[in-house]
Design a protein around this motif. Structure first.
Motif, PDB file in Angstrom:
ATOM      1  N   PHE A  67       0.747  -1.160   0.157  1.00  0.00           N
ATOM      2  CA  PHE A  67       0.028   0.008   0.136  1.00  0.00           C
ATOM      3  C   PHE A  67       0.703   1.149   0.100  1.00  0.00           C
ATOM      4  O   PHE A  67       0.380   2.316  -0.075  1.00  0.00           O
ATOM      5  CB  PHE A  67      -0.976   0.150   1.421  1.00  0.00           C
ATOM      6  N   ALA A  68       2.237   1.022   0.201  1.00  0.00           N
ATOM      7  CA  ALA A  68       2.996   2.257   0.153  1.00  0.00           C
ATOM      8  C   ALA A  68       2.862   2.980  -1.318  1.00  0.00           C
ATOM      9  O   ALA A  68       3.480   4.100  -1.489  1.00  0.00           O
ATOM     10  CB  ALA A  68       4.329   1.947   0.548  1.00  0.00           C
ATOM     11  N   VAL A  69       2.847   2.079  -2.326  1.00  0.00           N
ATOM     12  CA  VAL A  69       2.766   2.570  -3.660  1.00  0.00           C
ATOM     13  C   VAL A  69       1.846   3.602  -3.787  1.00  0.00           C
ATOM     14  O   VAL A  69       1.931   4.695  -4.549  1.00  0.00           O
ATOM     15  CB  VAL A  69       2.568   1.318  -4.632  1.00  0.00           C
ATOM     16  N   PHE A  70       0.618   3.736  -3.027  1.00  0.00           N
ATOM     17  CA  PHE A  70      -0.107   4.830  -3.296  1.00  0.00           C
ATOM     18  C   PHE A  70       0.090   6.221  -2.643  1.00  0.00           C
ATOM     19  O   PHE A  70      -0.442   7.190  -2.529  1.00  0.00           O
ATOM     20  CB  PHE A  70      -1.567   4.480  -2.661  1.00  0.00           C
TER      21      PHE A  70
ATOM     22  N   VAL B  65      -3.650  -9.740 -14.019  1.00  0.00           N
ATOM     23  CA  VAL B  65      -3.376  -8.236 -13.812  1.00  0.00           C
ATOM     24  C   VAL B  65      -4.354  -7.712 -12.805  1.00  0.00           C
ATOM     25  O   VAL B  65      -5.595  -8.006 -13.115  1.00  0.00           O
ATOM     26  CB  VAL B  65      -3.648  -7.457 -15.522  1.00  0.00           C
ATOM     27  N   LEU B  66      -3.883  -6.960 -12.088  1.00  0.00           N
ATOM     28  CA  LEU B  66      -4.494  -6.222 -11.030  1.00  0.00           C
ATOM     29  C   LEU B  66      -4.345  -4.750 -11.191  1.00  0.00           C
ATOM     30  O   LEU B  66      -3.302  -4.379 -11.347  1.00  0.00           O
ATOM     31  CB  LEU B  66      -4.044  -6.767  -9.558  1.00  0.00           C
ATOM     32  N   GLU B  67      -5.405  -3.992 -11.418  1.00  0.00           N
ATOM     33  CA  GLU B  67      -5.255  -2.746 -11.961  1.00  0.00           C
ATOM     34  C   GLU B  67      -6.251  -1.651 -10.825  1.00  0.00           C
ATOM     35  O   GLU B  67      -7.221  -2.032 -10.599  1.00  0.00           O
ATOM     36  CB  GLU B  67      -5.910  -2.405 -13.334  1.00  0.00           C
ATOM     37  N   PHE B  68      -5.548  -0.457 -10.367  1.00  0.00           N
ATOM     38  CA  PHE B  68      -6.029   0.398  -9.718  1.00  0.00           C
ATOM     39  C   PHE B  68      -6.152   1.550 -10.604  1.00  0.00           C
ATOM     40  O   PHE B  68      -4.933   2.146 -10.992  1.00  0.00           O
ATOM     41  CB  PHE B  68      -5.415   0.697  -8.341  1.00  0.00           C
ATOM     42  N   SER B  69      -7.439   2.254 -10.928  1.00  0.00           N
ATOM     43  CA  SER B  69      -7.447   3.565 -11.686  1.00  0.00           C
ATOM     44  C   SER B  69      -7.569   4.871 -10.817  1.00  0.00           C
ATOM     45  O   SER B  69      -7.315   5.785 -11.317  1.00  0.00           O
ATOM     46  CB  SER B  69      -8.599   3.231 -12.653  1.00  0.00           C
ATOM     47  N   ASN B  70      -7.815   4.633  -9.636  1.00  0.00           N
ATOM     48  CA  ASN B  70      -8.205   5.646  -8.804  1.00  0.00           C
ATOM     49  C   ASN B  70      -7.571   5.596  -7.446  1.00  0.00           C
ATOM     50  O   ASN B  70      -8.321   5.918  -6.592  1.00  0.00           O
ATOM     51  CB  ASN B  70      -9.518   6.052  -8.807  1.00  0.00           C
ATOM     52  N   GLY B  71      -6.261   4.955  -7.427  1.00  0.00           N
ATOM     53  CA  GLY B  71      -6.034   4.728  -5.865  1.00  0.00           C
ATOM     54  C   GLY B  71      -6.716   3.897  -5.125  1.00  0.00           C
ATOM     55  O   GLY B  71      -7.323   2.793  -5.697  1.00  0.00           O
ATOM     56  N   LEU B  72      -6.846   4.104  -3.864  1.00  0.00           N
ATOM     57  CA  LEU B  72      -7.590   3.368  -2.832  1.00  0.00           C
ATOM     58  C   LEU B  72      -9.338   3.770  -2.816  1.00  0.00           C
ATOM     59  O   LEU B  72     -10.048   3.296  -2.121  1.00  0.00           O
ATOM     60  CB  LEU B  72      -7.421   3.154  -1.403  1.00  0.00           C
TER      61      LEU B  72
ATOM     62  N   ALA C 170       8.304 -16.358 -15.114  1.00  0.00           N
ATOM     63  CA  ALA C 170       7.284 -15.877 -14.033  1.00  0.00           C
ATOM     64  C   ALA C 170       7.873 -14.843 -13.493  1.00  0.00           C
ATOM     65  O   ALA C 170       9.168 -14.211 -13.698  1.00  0.00           O
ATOM     66  CB  ALA C 170       7.661 -17.167 -13.014  1.00  0.00           C
ATOM     67  N   GLY C 171       7.184 -14.030 -12.647  1.00  0.00           N
ATOM     68  CA  GLY C 171       7.610 -12.932 -11.870  1.00  0.00           C
ATOM     69  C   GLY C 171       6.415 -11.889 -11.728  1.00  0.00           C
ATOM     70  O   GLY C 171       5.344 -12.183 -12.004  1.00  0.00           O
ATOM     71  N   THR C 172       6.913 -10.836 -11.356  1.00  0.00           N
ATOM     72  CA  THR C 172       5.756  -9.643 -10.984  1.00  0.00           C
ATOM     73  C   THR C 172       6.447  -8.287 -11.407  1.00  0.00           C
ATOM     74  O   THR C 172       7.583  -8.052 -11.483  1.00  0.00           O
ATOM     75  CB  THR C 172       5.365  -9.655  -9.624  1.00  0.00           C
ATOM     76  N   GLN C 173       5.454  -7.616 -12.318  1.00  0.00           N
ATOM     77  CA  GLN C 173       5.829  -6.107 -12.791  1.00  0.00           C
ATOM     78  C   GLN C 173       5.006  -5.198 -12.006  1.00  0.00           C
ATOM     79  O   GLN C 173       3.590  -5.707 -12.144  1.00  0.00           O
ATOM     80  CB  GLN C 173       5.623  -6.422 -14.195  1.00  0.00           C
ATOM     81  N   ILE C 174       5.163  -4.268 -11.580  1.00  0.00           N
ATOM     82  CA  ILE C 174       4.400  -3.390 -10.967  1.00  0.00           C
ATOM     83  C   ILE C 174       4.712  -1.724 -11.757  1.00  0.00           C
ATOM     84  O   ILE C 174       5.948  -1.406 -11.774  1.00  0.00           O
ATOM     85  CB  ILE C 174       4.640  -3.113  -9.441  1.00  0.00           C
ATOM     86  N   HIS C 175       3.647  -1.347 -12.228  1.00  0.00           N
ATOM     87  CA  HIS C 175       3.723  -0.053 -12.997  1.00  0.00           C
ATOM     88  C   HIS C 175       3.059   1.058 -12.265  1.00  0.00           C
ATOM     89  O   HIS C 175       1.753   0.721 -11.884  1.00  0.00           O
ATOM     90  CB  HIS C 175       3.298  -0.299 -14.377  1.00  0.00           C
TER      91      HIS C 175
END
Length: 483
Positions: free
Chosen positions: A80-83, A105-112, A130-135
């Motif tokens: 949650f620090a990403v926000f 894919v998990l997407e947040f378009s407007n934060g929390l 395998a792995g994870t990408q965070i954009h």
């Protein structure tokens, strides 16, 4: 290890891209074991519910704990620090035992503020490995004040490479920076243990109270001078858990006026700064915010390291004041200060070794805090102190862990029922008292109790004269116990 890969497998790749006129994206990608839908929905999105060590983890990855993996997560809130820096966030992940078409894919378009969307990845998004990408779409331009690359201390824009190396000084995985169409390795997994001491110090943060750009040449000179004093700290199994040298921090340095900072890391990442210890110590988090960490080094090893540093300090610091400040840190680390000066008597600096060997000590001594001399006596035109007065630090313990609270570290101020639990014991004044006890041939506990605990109660006593009148100050009056 879990996937039976070669020992050096695994990497983190970081990049910063700009899409359009105002869209700055930070990308953090790894080729780890990835996450399943269950992990994403039941743990990543469940605030305060850690995945590591859970029953679900053991079910999803049987044998993972026994493979020797060292998890970083503990509180279940790290994601949650990403926000704090982005509202538009995309997480793309593929488990190590899943096919490319199973990438999710998990997407947040407007934060929390809004509900996240979980879906299968489209063809261009599917991960080959395998792995994870965070954009992250950064809410603030990274190149302006308040942005990711803005340094509030120097008020300068730093490079992403400098930011990464400073934040990850003891990282145990390869770290790559991708920019301008090329990839550059910033950190090799665990290289902080084997790299040249000077190169290691260059990776660490410089004091945030100095302008790094203006004193860059002086910093490099400091590093070259200090590198020979860098020594390892190990755990009981013999594994390296720290690498550092002793410095006077902001106090008493006669050289360039700034210290080389130390840092405590969690999972290879900077947690909080250290004063007095310049280098890096591995630690464990003391609270969920991870802005302060308890170093993993135990008391015995810290004492050994500190006492070795006591023999090395004079090679770097000629000024006895600087040496005495280092001695204070050694004292706090549980070490014997050896030949380093700890007090002034009759105008001369004295070490604990010299105090122990004194056979001419009078039966009544006065311990005068150095703060009193430096600040309260500074307004006097002249003064003379009595020969039984010893100037030393009797009142302050330095905050070695530099978070918002400046934790003293290793000091537990409990009920003052014995010498071992007095406030003064961890100061140079405490070292002086122990040296005096040995010179007098009495047990320090008897000395403490025999003085009706005066060691923790200062009173106005005559310490000398100024002009034609007595000079009085708040000090500790120490009497030799009568046999």
């Amino acid at each position: 290890t879990y996937e039976h890969r070669e020992a050096n497998y695994g990497a983190i790749r970081i990049s910063l891209t700009k899409l359009g006129s105002d869209a700055n994206w930070l990308h953090v990608c790894d080729n780890g074991i990835g996450m399943s839908k269950t992990v994403l929905t039941n743990f990543l999105l469940d605030f305060g519910r850690p995945f590591w060590g859970s029953k679900t983890m053991q079910e999803e990855f049987p044998g993972l704990l026994s493979s020797g993996i060292k998890q970083i997560g503990k509180y279940g809130i790290g994601f949650f620090a990403v926000f704090m820096v982005a509202e538009q966030v995309q997480v793309i992940t593929r488990r190590s035992d899943a096919a490319a078409k199973d990438t999710i894919v998990l997407e947040f378009s407007n934060g929390l503020k809004g509900r996240p969307i979980l879906r299968l990845a489209e063809d261009p998004e599917q991960l080959i490995d395998a792995g994870t990408q965070i954009h992250l779409k950064l809410t603030t331009d990274p190149f302006v004040e308040g942005g990711l690359l803005y340094d509030p201390y120097s008020e300068e824009i730093r490079s992403l490479a400098d930011l990464c190396t400073e934040l990850c000084p003891t990282l145990e995985v390869d770290l790559f920076l991708e920019e301008n169409g090329s990839s550059r390795k910033l950190i090799t997994a665990g290289d902080w243990r084997t790299m040249d001491s000077a190169d290691f110090l260059k990776r660490l943060p410089v004091s945030r109270h100095c302008d790094k750009k203006k004193v860059e040449k002086e910093i490099l000179k400091e590093i070259q001078r200090s590198a020979p004093n860098v020594r390892f700290l190990r755990n009981q199994e013999g594994n390296i858990i720290g690498r550092a040298f002793l410095s006077p921090g902001f106090h008493g340095t006669e050289r360039s006026g700034f210290p080389l900072s130390g840092v405590v890391t969690i999972g290879g990442l900077e947690s909080c700064l250290l004063f007095g210890i310049s280098g890096a110590l591995m630690g464990r988090p003391m609270r969920a915010s991870r802005d302060v960490a308890q170093p993993l080094v135990d008391a015995t090893e810290l004492k050994r390291w500190a006492e070795e540093q006591a023999t090395l300090v004079p090679a770097l610091y000629d000024n006895p004041k600087s040496q005495s400040v280092c001695a204070q840190y050694i004292r706090q680390c549980g070490g014997d200060t050896g030949d380093l000066p700890i007090c002034i008597n009759a105008g001369n600096w004295c070490s604990i070794a010299e105090i122990r060997s004194r056979i001419d000590l009078p039966d009544q001594l006065v311990l005068l805090d150095d703060f009193t001399v430096e600040y309260e006596f500074s307004i006097l035109d002249s003064y003379t102190l009595n020969d039984n007065v010893f100037i030393t630090n009797t009142s302050s313990v330095s905050g070695m862990l530099q978070d918002n609270t400046c934790w003293p570290w290793r000091i537990d101020f409990t009920r003052r029922l014995s010498w071992e639990t007095t406030d003064i014991r961890m100061t140079l004044g405490g070292a002086l008292v122990e040296g005096i006890a040995q010179a007098w041939g009495v047990d320090v506990e008897i000395l403490y109790k025999g003085n009706d605990r005066l060691l923790i109660h200062e009173e106005e006593v005559v310490v000398g004269s100024t002009g034609n009148r007595e000079l009085k100050a708040s000090a500790i009056l120490l009497n030799k116990p009568q046999s």
